[in-house]
Design a protein around this motif. Structure first.
Motif, PDB file in Angstrom:
ATOM      1  N   ARG A 131       0.817  -1.281  -0.100  1.00  0.00           N
ATOM      2  CA  ARG A 131       0.073   0.088  -0.166  1.00  0.00           C
ATOM      3  C   ARG A 131       0.744   1.084  -0.124  1.00  0.00           C
ATOM      4  O   ARG A 131       0.380   2.430  -0.470  1.00  0.00           O
ATOM      5  N   THR A 132       2.095   1.088   0.228  1.00  0.00           N
ATOM      6  CA  THR A 132       2.947   2.185   0.287  1.00  0.00           C
ATOM      7  C   THR A 132       3.423   2.748  -0.772  1.00  0.00           C
ATOM      8  O   THR A 132       4.095   3.966  -1.154  1.00  0.00           O
ATOM      9  N   LEU A 133       3.331   1.814  -1.986  1.00  0.00           N
ATOM     10  CA  LEU A 133       3.512   2.030  -3.256  1.00  0.00           C
ATOM     11  C   LEU A 133       3.083   3.630  -3.954  1.00  0.00           C
ATOM     12  O   LEU A 133       1.997   3.844  -3.763  1.00  0.00           O
ATOM     13  N   GLY A 134       4.123   4.338  -4.528  1.00  0.00           N
ATOM     14  CA  GLY A 134       3.716   5.501  -5.099  1.00  0.00           C
ATOM     15  C   GLY A 134       3.735   6.759  -4.081  1.00  0.00           C
ATOM     16  O   GLY A 134       3.370   7.830  -4.366  1.00  0.00           O
ATOM     17  N   ASN A 135       3.999   6.505  -2.683  1.00  0.00           N
ATOM     18  CA  ASN A 135       4.087   7.442  -1.725  1.00  0.00           C
ATOM     19  C   ASN A 135       5.560   7.366  -1.693  1.00  0.00           C
ATOM     20  O   ASN A 135       6.230   6.687  -1.733  1.00  0.00           O
ATOM     21  N   ARG A 136       5.921   8.469  -0.679  1.00  0.00           N
ATOM     22  CA  ARG A 136       7.380   8.690  -0.529  1.00  0.00           C
ATOM     23  C   ARG A 136       7.695   9.124   1.010  1.00  0.00           C
ATOM     24  O   ARG A 136       6.760   9.469   1.737  1.00  0.00           O
ATOM     25  N   ASN A 137       8.784   8.927   1.295  1.00  0.00           N
ATOM     26  CA  ASN A 137       9.477   9.693   2.574  1.00  0.00           C
ATOM     27  C   ASN A 137      10.582  10.789   2.069  1.00  0.00           C
ATOM     28  O   ASN A 137      10.820  11.256   3.172  1.00  0.00           O
ATOM     29  N   PHE A 138      10.876  11.063   0.954  1.00  0.00           N
ATOM     30  CA  PHE A 138      11.723  12.089   0.379  1.00  0.00           C
ATOM     31  C   PHE A 138      10.807  13.035  -0.444  1.00  0.00           C
ATOM     32  O   PHE A 138      10.110  12.422  -1.585  1.00  0.00           O
ATOM     33  N   PHE A 139      10.748  14.110  -0.231  1.00  0.00           N
ATOM     34  CA  PHE A 139       9.953  15.281  -0.913  1.00  0.00           C
ATOM     35  C   PHE A 139      10.980  16.540  -1.442  1.00  0.00           C
ATOM     36  O   PHE A 139      11.812  16.888  -0.485  1.00  0.00           O
ATOM     37  N   THR A 140      10.667  16.845  -2.689  1.00  0.00           N
ATOM     38  CA  THR A 140      11.360  18.066  -3.023  1.00  0.00           C
ATOM     39  C   THR A 140      10.333  18.852  -3.743  1.00  0.00           C
ATOM     40  O   THR A 140       9.195  18.480  -4.332  1.00  0.00           O
TER      41      THR A 140
END
Length: 265
Positions: free
Chosen positions: A244-253
């Motif tokens: 379920r975490t696919l497509g979500n991030r822990n690194f944002f720019t």
């Protein structure tokens, strides 16, 4: 949103070229703007949010000595912003007229205290012109993960429940429930969870003020942010592709623009 930055940058360049220096005297008798403290408030937009991305408090205080041969300031700031998922979009509710964010499970709000340095690149004359400063700052990121609530209807009754619950349990007491719109913004605030990360930014500040003790301007920059684990805003529902975490991030720019206004002394 990214197309916003081209006209903004062009407008700033035009203002910079058209600025005509004045000969008014500053408080210390020089022609340049030599105020020691600048306190401002602002609104911000960025490539990870909508038109209104959040709110900002900024303060710059002049320091003794120079950095790279330039006047330097202690820069502190606090931001409150909303971070969106690129797959977020509004869906209409058939026969009910409302709308909701299809697939969205959580909001991500971030509080960003920042500390750094502001370096004067071009100092305006006291009454006219444009100041251009470079800003480098970093700090912790306090992420507030709040469940996204929707309003559901079953027969003649409605209620507000988390979106995750609405799609996981589509029926109550043998009667189907239909999503008819978004829930209240503060609904579920007490169910929020917290995560802590780090961020850093680099920016240029353009001060466009026309009055001696007031200031208005733009801060345009780039920000990077990292968290210890992925933050699920829109979960992946296709288990064949991944969890379920696919497509979500822990690194944002993100690129951002802040419009600020305040006072100098």
């Amino acid at each position: 949103m990214k197309s916003l930055y081209t006209p903004v940058c062009c407008a700033l360049l035009g203002l910079f070229l058209l600025a005509i220096p004045a000969r008014a005297q500053s408080p210390d008798g020089s022609d340049e703007d030599n105020f020691h403290t600048v306190t401002t408030f602002g609104i911000t937009t960025n490539t990870n949010a909508g038109l209104l991305g959040g709110f900002v408090f900024r303060q710059s205080k002049r320091l003794d000595g120079e950095l790279f041969g330039k006047t330097q300031y202690r820069y502190i700031s606090v931001e409150l912003v909303n971070v969106k998922h690129p797959r977020e979009y509004a869906a209409g509710s058939n026969n009910f007229g409302g709308s909701f964010l299809l697939g969205k499970e959580n909001y991500l709000f971030v509080v960003r205290p920042q500390y750094g340095r502001e370096i004067s690149l071009f100092r305006r004359n006291t009454d006219e012109g444009i100041s251009v400063n470079a800003i480098f700052a970093a700090g912790p990121s306090l992420g507030i993960i709040k469940p996204y609530y929707v309003e559901v209807s079953s027969g003649n009754t409605t209620r507000q429940i988390p979106y995750a619950q609405a799609v996981a349990a589509p029926a109550t007491g043998g009667r189907a429930e239909f999503i008819v719109g978004s829930g209240g913004f503060f609904q579920g605030l007490g169910e929020s969870s917290l995560t802590v990360g780090l961020h850093a930014k680099a920016a240029l500040s353009f001060e466009l003020s026309a009055f001696r003790n007031n200031t208005t301007g733009l801060e345009i920059g780039f920000l990077s942010e990292i968290y210890p684990s992925k933050i699920v805003i829109v979960p992946n529902t296709n288990t064949a592709l991944g969890d379920r975490t696919l497509g979500n991030r822990n690194f944002f720019t993100s690129g951002y623009v802040t419009l600020f206004f305040g006072t100098k002394k």
